[in-house]
Design an enzyme around this catalytic site. Structure first.
Site, PDB file in Angstrom:
ATOM      1  N   HIS A   1       0.812  -1.215   0.000  1.00  0.00           N
ATOM      2  CA  HIS A   1       0.000   0.000   0.000  1.00  0.00           C
ATOM      3  C   HIS A   1       0.846   1.266   0.000  1.00  0.00           C
ATOM      4  CE1 HIS A   1      -3.434  -2.600   1.837  1.00  0.00           C
ATOM      5  NE2 HIS A   1      -3.298  -2.770   0.535  1.00  0.00           N
TER       6      HIS A   1
ATOM      7  N   CYS B   1       3.369  13.732  -7.947  1.00  0.00           N
ATOM      8  CA  CYS B   1       2.310  14.611  -8.452  1.00  0.00           C
ATOM      9  C   CYS B   1       1.100  13.756  -8.827  1.00  0.00           C
ATOM     10  CB  CYS B   1       2.820  15.346  -9.699  1.00  0.00           C
ATOM     11  SG  CYS B   1       1.500  16.217 -10.575  1.00  0.00           S
TER      12      CYS B   1
ATOM     13  N   CYS C   1       0.947  14.388 -13.178  1.00  0.00           N
ATOM     14  CA  CYS C   1       1.989  13.886 -14.112  1.00  0.00           C
ATOM     15  C   CYS C   1       2.832  12.791 -13.469  1.00  0.00           C
ATOM     16  CB  CYS C   1       2.886  15.060 -14.546  1.00  0.00           C
ATOM     17  SG  CYS C   1       3.976  15.668 -13.253  1.00  0.00           S
TER      18      CYS C   1
ATOM     19  N   CYS D   1       2.439  21.090  -8.269  1.00  0.00           N
ATOM     20  CA  CYS D   1       3.488  20.689  -9.230  1.00  0.00           C
ATOM     21  C   CYS D   1       3.561  21.729 -10.348  1.00  0.00           C
ATOM     22  CB  CYS D   1       3.109  19.313  -9.803  1.00  0.00           C
ATOM     23  SG  CYS D   1       4.175  18.729 -11.126  1.00  0.00           S
TER      24      CYS D   1
ATOM     25  N   GLY E   1      -0.798  -8.735  13.000  1.00  0.00           N
ATOM     26  CA  GLY E   1      -1.251  -7.354  13.197  1.00  0.00           C
ATOM     27  C   GLY E   1      -2.120  -6.803  12.098  1.00  0.00           C
TER      28      GLY E   1
ATOM     29  N   ASN F   1      -2.302 -12.153  16.662  1.00  0.00           N
ATOM     30  CA  ASN F   1      -3.193 -11.012  16.801  1.00  0.00           C
ATOM     31  C   ASN F   1      -3.938 -11.168  18.125  1.00  0.00           C
ATOM     32  OD1 ASN F   1      -5.314  -9.117  16.560  1.00  0.00           O
ATOM     33  ND2 ASN F   1      -5.169  -9.207  14.326  1.00  0.00           N
ATOM     34  N   PRO F   2      -3.914 -10.130  18.990  1.00  0.00           N
ATOM     35  CA  PRO F   2      -4.632 -10.263  20.271  1.00  0.00           C
ATOM     36  C   PRO F   2      -6.144 -10.435  20.082  1.00  0.00           C
ATOM     37  CG  PRO F   2      -3.572  -8.085  20.083  1.00  0.00           C
ATOM     38  CD  PRO F   2      -3.191  -8.861  18.887  1.00  0.00           C
ATOM     39  N   GLU F   3      -6.638 -10.048  18.889  1.00  0.00           N
ATOM     40  CA  GLU F   3      -8.079 -10.191  18.608  1.00  0.00           C
ATOM     41  C   GLU F   3      -8.303 -11.252  17.521  1.00  0.00           C
ATOM     42  OE1 GLU F   3      -9.044  -5.389  19.074  1.00  0.00           O
ATOM     43  OE2 GLU F   3      -9.656  -6.459  17.265  1.00  0.00           O
TER      44      GLU F   3
HETATM   45  C1  BV8 Z   1      -8.524  -2.163  -4.853  1.00  0.00           C
HETATM   46  C2  BV8 Z   1      -2.690   2.796   2.683  1.00  0.00           C
HETATM   47  C3  BV8 Z   1      -9.221  -2.511  -7.030  1.00  0.00           C
HETATM   48  C4  BV8 Z   1      -3.095   4.156   3.044  1.00  0.00           C
HETATM   49  C5  BV8 Z   1      -4.624   1.310   2.844  1.00  0.00           C
HETATM   50  C6  BV8 Z   1     -16.218  -0.856  -1.995  1.00  0.00           C
HETATM   51  C7  BV8 Z   1     -15.812   0.340  -2.546  1.00  0.00           C
HETATM   52  C8  BV8 Z   1     -14.470   0.557  -2.921  1.00  0.00           C
HETATM   53  C9  BV8 Z   1     -13.524  -0.446  -2.747  1.00  0.00           C
HETATM   54  C10 BV8 Z   1     -13.963  -1.629  -2.183  1.00  0.00           C
HETATM   55  C11 BV8 Z   1     -15.281  -1.850  -1.813  1.00  0.00           C
HETATM   56  N1  BV8 Z   1     -15.365  -3.090  -1.291  1.00  0.00           N
HETATM   57  C12 BV8 Z   1     -14.147  -3.684  -1.309  1.00  0.00           C
HETATM   58  C13 BV8 Z   1     -13.294  -2.805  -1.877  1.00  0.00           C
HETATM   59  C14 BV8 Z   1     -11.882  -3.014  -2.095  1.00  0.00           C
HETATM   60  C15 BV8 Z   1     -11.145  -2.249  -1.003  1.00  0.00           C
HETATM   61  C16 BV8 Z   1     -11.391  -2.960   0.312  1.00  0.00           C
HETATM   62  O1  BV8 Z   1     -10.871  -4.037   0.544  1.00  0.00           O
HETATM   63  N2  BV8 Z   1     -12.202  -2.329   1.193  1.00  0.00           N
HETATM   64  C17 BV8 Z   1     -12.495  -2.940   2.486  1.00  0.00           C
HETATM   65  C18 BV8 Z   1     -12.685  -1.844   3.533  1.00  0.00           C
HETATM   66  C19 BV8 Z   1     -13.737  -3.814   2.349  1.00  0.00           C
HETATM   67  N3  BV8 Z   1      -9.760  -2.338  -1.387  1.00  0.00           N
HETATM   68  C20 BV8 Z   1      -9.244  -1.371  -2.162  1.00  0.00           C
HETATM   69  O2  BV8 Z   1      -9.822  -0.365  -2.511  1.00  0.00           O
HETATM   70  C21 BV8 Z   1      -7.821  -1.661  -2.633  1.00  0.00           C
HETATM   71  N4  BV8 Z   1      -7.777  -1.448  -4.050  1.00  0.00           N
HETATM   72  O3  BV8 Z   1      -9.236  -3.078  -4.484  1.00  0.00           O
HETATM   73  O4  BV8 Z   1      -8.428  -1.771  -6.141  1.00  0.00           O
HETATM   74  C22 BV8 Z   1      -9.395  -1.743  -8.246  1.00  0.00           C
HETATM   75  C23 BV8 Z   1      -9.795  -2.434  -9.356  1.00  0.00           C
HETATM   76  C24 BV8 Z   1      -9.965  -1.738 -10.495  1.00  0.00           C
HETATM   77  C25 BV8 Z   1      -9.736  -0.367 -10.553  1.00  0.00           C
HETATM   78  C26 BV8 Z   1      -9.346   0.318  -9.427  1.00  0.00           C
HETATM   79  C27 BV8 Z   1      -9.175  -0.368  -8.248  1.00  0.00           C
HETATM   80  C28 BV8 Z   1      -6.832  -0.701  -1.996  1.00  0.00           C
HETATM   81  C29 BV8 Z   1      -6.759  -0.971  -0.509  1.00  0.00           C
HETATM   82  C30 BV8 Z   1      -5.599  -0.184   0.077  1.00  0.00           C
HETATM   83  C31 BV8 Z   1      -6.120   0.957   0.920  1.00  0.00           C
HETATM   84  N5  BV8 Z   1      -4.963   1.586   1.612  1.00  0.00           N
HETATM   85  N6  BV8 Z   1      -3.534   1.850   3.415  1.00  0.00           N
HETATM   86  C32 BV8 Z   1      -2.748   4.471   4.476  1.00  0.00           C
HETATM   87  O5  BV8 Z   1      -2.229   3.618   5.210  1.00  0.00           O
HETATM   88  O6  BV8 Z   1      -3.005   5.618   4.855  1.00  0.00           O
HETATM   89  S1  BV8 Z   1      -5.539   0.235   3.742  1.00  0.00           S
HETATM   90  C33 BV8 Z   1      -5.105   0.259   5.385  1.00  0.00           C
HETATM   91  O7  BV8 Z   1      -6.148  -0.339   6.140  1.00  0.00           O
HETATM   92  C34 BV8 Z   1      -3.928  -0.614   5.710  1.00  0.00           C
HETATM   93  O8  BV8 Z   1      -2.933  -0.507   4.740  1.00  0.00           O
HETATM   94  C35 BV8 Z   1      -4.504  -1.981   5.834  1.00  0.00           C
HETATM   95  O9  BV8 Z   1      -4.474  -2.639   4.585  1.00  0.00           O
HETATM   96  C36 BV8 Z   1      -5.948  -1.731   6.123  1.00  0.00           C
HETATM   97  C37 BV8 Z   1      -6.403  -2.356   7.430  1.00  0.00           C
HETATM   98  O10 BV8 Z   1      -5.513  -1.942   8.355  1.00  0.00           O
HETATM   99  P1  BV8 Z   1      -4.712  -3.052   9.214  1.00  0.00           P
HETATM  100  O11 BV8 Z   1      -3.300  -2.968   8.810  1.00  0.00           O
HETATM  101  O12 BV8 Z   1      -5.354  -4.387   9.153  1.00  0.00           O
HETATM  102  O13 BV8 Z   1      -4.919  -2.414  10.591  1.00  0.00           O
HETATM  103  P2  BV8 Z   1      -6.252  -2.366  11.423  1.00  0.00           P
HETATM  104  O14 BV8 Z   1      -6.189  -1.154  12.269  1.00  0.00           O
HETATM  105  O15 BV8 Z   1      -7.451  -2.590  10.555  1.00  0.00           O
HETATM  106  O16 BV8 Z   1      -6.097  -3.660  12.326  1.00  0.00           O
HETATM  107  C38 BV8 Z   1      -4.987  -3.763  13.200  1.00  0.00           C
HETATM  108  C39 BV8 Z   1      -4.953  -5.185  13.662  1.00  0.00           C
HETATM  109  O17 BV8 Z   1      -3.823  -5.344  14.497  1.00  0.00           O
HETATM  110  C40 BV8 Z   1      -6.176  -5.547  14.489  1.00  0.00           C
HETATM  111  O18 BV8 Z   1      -6.638  -6.826  14.071  1.00  0.00           O
HETATM  112  C41 BV8 Z   1      -5.625  -5.611  15.924  1.00  0.00           C
HETATM  113  O19 BV8 Z   1      -6.265  -6.617  16.690  1.00  0.00           O
HETATM  114  C42 BV8 Z   1      -4.202  -5.995  15.683  1.00  0.00           C
HETATM  115  N7  BV8 Z   1      -3.263  -5.540  16.717  1.00  0.00           N
HETATM  116  C43 BV8 Z   1      -3.368  -4.439  17.519  1.00  0.00           C
HETATM  117  N8  BV8 Z   1      -2.273  -4.374  18.316  1.00  0.00           N
HETATM  118  C44 BV8 Z   1      -1.478  -5.432  17.997  1.00  0.00           C
HETATM  119  C45 BV8 Z   1      -2.104  -6.183  16.986  1.00  0.00           C
HETATM  120  N9  BV8 Z   1      -1.567  -7.291  16.458  1.00  0.00           N
HETATM  121  C46 BV8 Z   1      -0.375  -7.694  16.958  1.00  0.00           C
HETATM  122  N10 BV8 Z   1       0.290  -7.035  17.924  1.00  0.00           N
HETATM  123  C47 BV8 Z   1      -0.233  -5.912  18.472  1.00  0.00           C
HETATM  124  N11 BV8 Z   1       0.428  -5.268  19.444  1.00  0.00           N
HETATM  125 ZN    ZN Z   2       2.816  17.281 -12.165  1.00  0.00          ZN
END
Ligand code: BV8
Ligand code: ZN
Length: 237
Positions: free
Chosen positions: A104, A112, A115, A138, A177, A203-205
């Site tokens: 990601h 930009c 471009c 840009c 995580g 994962n704790p959850e």
């Molecule tokens: C795509 C970068 C296809 C930015 C991120 C409806 C409309 C639009 C899209 C969709 C839709 N339905 C489905 C989709 C696809 C969508 C998707 O999956 N949506 C989900 C919500 C259903 N996916 C996309 O859009 C992807 N692109 O599909 O393109 C396409 C095809 C044609 C043309 C165009 C496009 C792009 C997805 C990428 C989004 N960017 N991040 C940024 O970071 O700012 S996502 C971001 O959230 C993260 O990168 C990660 O992937 C995601 C979830 O975060 P997690 O890392 O899992 O963290 P989270 O907080 O959720 O959980 C933490 C976990 O850790 C918990 O379980 C917790 O218990 C645990 N934890 C806590 N403490 C600890 C621990 N574990 C261990 N130790 C600890 N101490």
């Molecule tokens: Zn540009």
């Protein structure tokens, strides 16, 4: 032995980096992380999105890798380790991991939005989070954006292809995580399971993956990863 690690925001939680869902605290409490990290959000209010990423970029200077990142890096002494991360931070690299694929994107690269030229110009200081900062413009008139993958955007092809390889060639995959709800990243463990490759979740959850993996440990990254490889023979039997 080939070990593939699939990490999410929970990997960096013990470094003090709020996980993607926890981020609704403080200034960002009133924004939806899924909205502010989407291409629609950028189109609607680039100043708010830019402020959020600038803050997260600067916050990274104040944090350090934790024992979990360091354990994964240390595994390279006795195994071939590839890290597939959803995280946009650089903590795996700073801990010493040498094969890290960012599905990601990264908080440390900018480009930009029109471009695509890479931007390495000045970034304003941000000692405190503020709600709105106009992104740099840009020379082509486009806006400078972080080089991350937003919801609705395609993942980088090379990182995706290498990640699929890393998962399907592994002797063991360790998913740590991540809430395993964002696709296509969340589909990677299934590729390993389909080939009979053992998958361990840390994962704790519970998550939607919990009932499908070979073994799910209700533990945290920094406490469990350091001794995990040594425990594998006993854990996997
Ligand atoms: C795509 C970068 C296809 C930015 C991120 C409806 C409309 C639009 C899209 C969709 C839709 N339905 C489905 C989709 C696809 C969508 C998707 O999956 N949506 C989900 C919500 C259903 N996916 C996309 O859009 C992807 N692109 O599909 O393109 C396409 C095809 C044609 C043309 C165009 C496009 C792009 C997805 C990428 C989004 N960017 N991040 C940024 O970071 O700012 S996502 C971001 O959230 C993260 O990168 C990660 O992937 C995601 C979830 O975060 P997690 O890392 O899992 O963290 P989270 O907080 O959720 O959980 C933490 C976990 O850790 C918990 O379980 C917790 O218990 C645990 N934890 C806590 N403490 C600890 C621990 N574990 C261990 N130790 C600890 N101490
Ligand atoms: Zn540009």
């Amino acid at each position: 032995m080939q070990v593939t690690v699939l990490s999410g925001a929970g990997m960096s939680a013990e470094s003090g980096v709020p996980t993607f869902r926890d981020v609704e605290t403080g200034l960002w409490a009133k924004v939806d992380p899924y909205e502010i990290s989407s291409s629609d959000g950028w189109r609607r209010h680039p100043d708010k999105v830019w402020a959020w990423y600038l803050w997260r970029h600067y916050m990274m200077k104040a944090v350090a890798p934790n024992d979990g990142h360091r354990a994964v890096a240390a595994w390279e002494d006795g195994a071939q380790v590839r890290v597939v991360t959803q995280n946009v931070d650089d903590l795996h690299e700073r801990a010493g991991s040498t094969e890290v694929y960012h599905l990601h994107g990264s908080l440390f690269h900018f480009r930009c939005d029109r471009c695509n030229v890479a931007y390495d110009g000045p970034l304003p200081e941000m000692p405190q989070p503020v709600e709105s900062v106009d992104p740099p413009v840009c020379s082509c008139g486009g806006l400078i954006r972080p080089n991350v993958v937003w919801f609705g955007e395609q993942l980088p092809t090379e990182a995706w292809d290498r990640s699929v390889e890393a998962v399907t060639q592994a002797d063991v995959a360790i998913v740590v995580g991540t809430s395993s709800i964002v696709y296509p990243a969340a589909g990677l463990p299934e590729l390993a399971l389909a080939q009979g490759i053992p998958v361990i979740e840390v994962n704790p959850e519970r998550t939607p993956l919990t009932d499908r993996v070979t073994l799910s440990l209700r533990e945290t990254a920094a406490t469990t990863l350091p001794g995990l490889l040594q425990r594998l023979p006993a854990l996997l039997g």
